[in-house]
Design a protein around this motif. Sequence first.
Motif, PDB file in Angstrom:
ATOM      1  N   TRP A 217     -18.419  19.327 -29.119  1.00  0.00           N
ATOM      2  CA  TRP A 217     -19.284  19.635 -27.969  1.00  0.00           C
ATOM      3  C   TRP A 217     -19.159  18.571 -26.885  1.00  0.00           C
ATOM      4  O   TRP A 217     -19.774  18.694 -25.835  1.00  0.00           O
ATOM      5  CB  TRP A 217     -20.735  19.759 -28.437  1.00  0.00           C
ATOM      6  CG  TRP A 217     -20.919  20.877 -29.420  1.00  0.00           C
ATOM      7  CD1 TRP A 217     -21.106  22.203 -29.104  1.00  0.00           C
ATOM      8  CD2 TRP A 217     -20.911  20.812 -30.850  1.00  0.00           C
ATOM      9  NE1 TRP A 217     -21.224  22.941 -30.265  1.00  0.00           N
ATOM     10  CE2 TRP A 217     -21.105  22.119 -31.350  1.00  0.00           C
ATOM     11  CE3 TRP A 217     -20.763  19.780 -31.765  1.00  0.00           C
ATOM     12  CZ2 TRP A 217     -21.157  22.418 -32.713  1.00  0.00           C
ATOM     13  CZ3 TRP A 217     -20.806  20.068 -33.125  1.00  0.00           C
ATOM     14  CH2 TRP A 217     -21.007  21.376 -33.582  1.00  0.00           C
ATOM     15  N   ILE A 218     -18.364  17.544 -27.121  1.00  0.00           N
ATOM     16  CA  ILE A 218     -18.203  16.468 -26.135  1.00  0.00           C
ATOM     17  C   ILE A 218     -17.643  17.029 -24.819  1.00  0.00           C
ATOM     18  O   ILE A 218     -17.911  16.508 -23.745  1.00  0.00           O
ATOM     19  CB  ILE A 218     -17.294  15.342 -26.699  1.00  0.00           C
ATOM     20  CG1 ILE A 218     -17.565  14.034 -25.964  1.00  0.00           C
ATOM     21  CG2 ILE A 218     -15.808  15.691 -26.644  1.00  0.00           C
ATOM     22  CD1 ILE A 218     -17.074  12.809 -26.705  1.00  0.00           C
ATOM     23  N   THR A 219     -16.882  18.130 -24.949  1.00  0.00           N
ATOM     24  CA  THR A 219     -16.220  18.658 -23.743  1.00  0.00           C
ATOM     25  C   THR A 219     -17.214  19.305 -22.767  1.00  0.00           C
ATOM     26  O   THR A 219     -16.859  19.594 -21.638  1.00  0.00           O
ATOM     27  CB  THR A 219     -15.134  19.685 -24.112  1.00  0.00           C
ATOM     28  OG1 THR A 219     -15.726  20.683 -24.934  1.00  0.00           O
ATOM     29  CG2 THR A 219     -13.977  19.033 -24.846  1.00  0.00           C
ATOM     30  N   SER A 220     -18.472  19.489 -23.180  1.00  0.00           N
ATOM     31  CA  SER A 220     -19.443  19.996 -22.200  1.00  0.00           C
ATOM     32  C   SER A 220     -19.899  18.862 -21.280  1.00  0.00           C
ATOM     33  O   SER A 220     -20.483  19.110 -20.223  1.00  0.00           O
ATOM     34  CB  SER A 220     -20.629  20.679 -22.893  1.00  0.00           C
ATOM     35  OG  SER A 220     -21.253  19.752 -23.740  1.00  0.00           O
ATOM     36  N   THR A 221     -19.632  17.615 -21.654  1.00  0.00           N
ATOM     37  CA  THR A 221     -20.008  16.473 -20.811  1.00  0.00           C
ATOM     38  C   THR A 221     -18.786  15.816 -20.169  1.00  0.00           C
ATOM     39  O   THR A 221     -18.833  15.409 -19.018  1.00  0.00           O
ATOM     40  CB  THR A 221     -20.746  15.397 -21.660  1.00  0.00           C
ATOM     41  OG1 THR A 221     -21.740  16.036 -22.443  1.00  0.00           O
ATOM     42  CG2 THR A 221     -21.374  14.340 -20.788  1.00  0.00           C
ATOM     43  N   LEU A 222     -17.702  15.722 -20.918  1.00  0.00           N
ATOM     44  CA  LEU A 222     -16.523  14.994 -20.419  1.00  0.00           C
ATOM     45  C   LEU A 222     -15.275  15.861 -20.489  1.00  0.00           C
ATOM     46  O   LEU A 222     -15.119  16.670 -21.422  1.00  0.00           O
ATOM     47  CB  LEU A 222     -16.294  13.729 -21.271  1.00  0.00           C
ATOM     48  CG  LEU A 222     -17.382  12.661 -21.228  1.00  0.00           C
ATOM     49  CD1 LEU A 222     -17.057  11.560 -22.233  1.00  0.00           C
ATOM     50  CD2 LEU A 222     -17.518  12.060 -19.839  1.00  0.00           C
ATOM     51  N   LYS A 223     -14.376  15.642 -19.532  1.00  0.00           N
ATOM     52  CA  LYS A 223     -13.119  16.399 -19.519  1.00  0.00           C
ATOM     53  C   LYS A 223     -12.139  15.734 -20.483  1.00  0.00           C
ATOM     54  O   LYS A 223     -11.377  14.838 -20.108  1.00  0.00           O
ATOM     55  CB  LYS A 223     -12.563  16.356 -18.089  1.00  0.00           C
ATOM     56  CG  LYS A 223     -12.102  17.705 -17.613  1.00  0.00           C
ATOM     57  CD  LYS A 223     -11.715  17.650 -16.169  1.00  0.00           C
ATOM     58  CE  LYS A 223     -10.588  18.623 -15.964  1.00  0.00           C
ATOM     59  NZ  LYS A 223      -9.719  18.337 -14.887  1.00  0.00           N
ATOM     60  N   LEU A 224     -12.190  16.153 -21.743  1.00  0.00           N
ATOM     61  CA  LEU A 224     -11.330  15.536 -22.761  1.00  0.00           C
ATOM     62  C   LEU A 224     -10.548  16.619 -23.510  1.00  0.00           C
ATOM     63  O   LEU A 224     -11.066  17.717 -23.733  1.00  0.00           O
ATOM     64  CB  LEU A 224     -12.193  14.781 -23.775  1.00  0.00           C
ATOM     65  CG  LEU A 224     -12.683  13.394 -23.377  1.00  0.00           C
ATOM     66  CD1 LEU A 224     -13.728  12.903 -24.364  1.00  0.00           C
ATOM     67  CD2 LEU A 224     -11.533  12.406 -23.295  1.00  0.00           C
TER      68      LEU A 224
END
Length: 367
Positions: A222-229
């Motif tokens: 779910w990190i991709t909802s905050t950062l473009k990774l």
Amino acid sequence: MKVAIIGGGIIGLMTAYYLAKEGTNVTVFDPSPGKFSIHAAGLIEPYRFDRINTSAMIYKMLKYMKRGVTEVRQLNRLWIRELLLNLNKSPPEEAWETMRAMAKFSLDAYSKFAEEKNDFDYANDGLLEIYSKKDDLEKGVEEEKRSPFSPKTEIVDVPGFAGGIYFPELSRIATEKFTRRIISEVENMKVKFQQKKVVPDLEKFKIGNLKFDKIVLANGVWITSTLKLPVTSFKGYGLWIKGTTKLKEAFVTVDEGIAVSPLSDHVKVTGGFSADFTEEWKGDRILDKISSLLKVEDIIERNMGFRPCSPDGFPILGEKGNVIVATGACRLGWSYGPAMGYYASELALDKIESLGYLSRYVESLEY
Ligand SMILES: Cc1cc2nc3c(=O)[nH]c(=O)nc-3n(C[C@H](O)[C@H](O)[C@H](O)COP(=O)(O)OP(=O)(O)OC[C@H]3O[C@@H](n4cnc5c(N)ncnc54)[C@H](O)[C@@H]3O)c2cc1C
């Protein structure tokens, strides 16, 4: 110093543990800590690392798709792009050095936790990889000879199969019991939990109206909802089984990628490797594929999880402007969890600045 950790999976909890040990004021935000980590088999197998961005791995995935083990429903586009741009490129030697150090750190850490009190079914009895075809077994043996981890291995007979590779140095645990243990330890060290899903303000360093000095993002896929990774999800299932296995140690069937670990009060069975972010359950069919090695009397519990995979399989661990990223360990989050938590805490405490290759993607982030 006040640190917020977003995500209370194995990586977030281990980060909280090492930060709290240094006296840091820590708050973990997660609607249900541990929920998306406990499904895992609990094999502490850091030496069974897979590089993802290789033709061999793509071929293996295609074979898995043919056998119905893998489905491709959704992939992060940035992940595909990075995978293709870096196809068959080797990482620098320094990356392997870090991984070897992290592997040793994690194996030792579980052993130490168990020495203090083995309330999580820690067993240091190795792991068996089972092969049904002789050719594949031979290839497997050759691969281990080339492994940058130089693991100890033994070739063993497995009745009804071509044979197996036994890794005597690997261990295993019961994931839900270890999670309970760590939550209790960090609560005793005054770590606070806020059981909610949050969206951090990375410019003002605020979560709701709470202000922090550092924010650790350990929220898996779910990190991709905050950062473009370039992190994508490979979903899998974990079943708690009442039943009996033909082997007493943990094993993995290489053809299907199914893991079985006999524990004190249940047998843990895991499998499934689908490019999928949805919570649809398709886990029971794993049991049909393992019926020659496991007799099932009852299914006690079902859980699923989403392996947070980087394009090359190496974790993504670094800091940019007081935001720490700790994710991407793919199918080895538990195996590298203690080390990832430790190094994330070292970054947060400014004891180290970077983890070299593992900090790729993070240091160039824009937010
Ligand atoms: C079937 C299967 C078997 C596996 N077996 C093994 C094994 O034997 N050994 C091994 O080493 N690894 C294994 N793994 C891999 C391992 O489970 C993962 O690598 C690990 O769970 C990843 O941990 P994590 O903490 O990064 O992410 P997660 O475990 O996914 O945790 C992320 C947490 O973040 C929370 N979150 C998300 N968004 C927010 C938000 N906005 N606010 C607050 N909280 C948020 C979620 O609720 C979740 O609890 C397995 C994986 C699968 C699927």
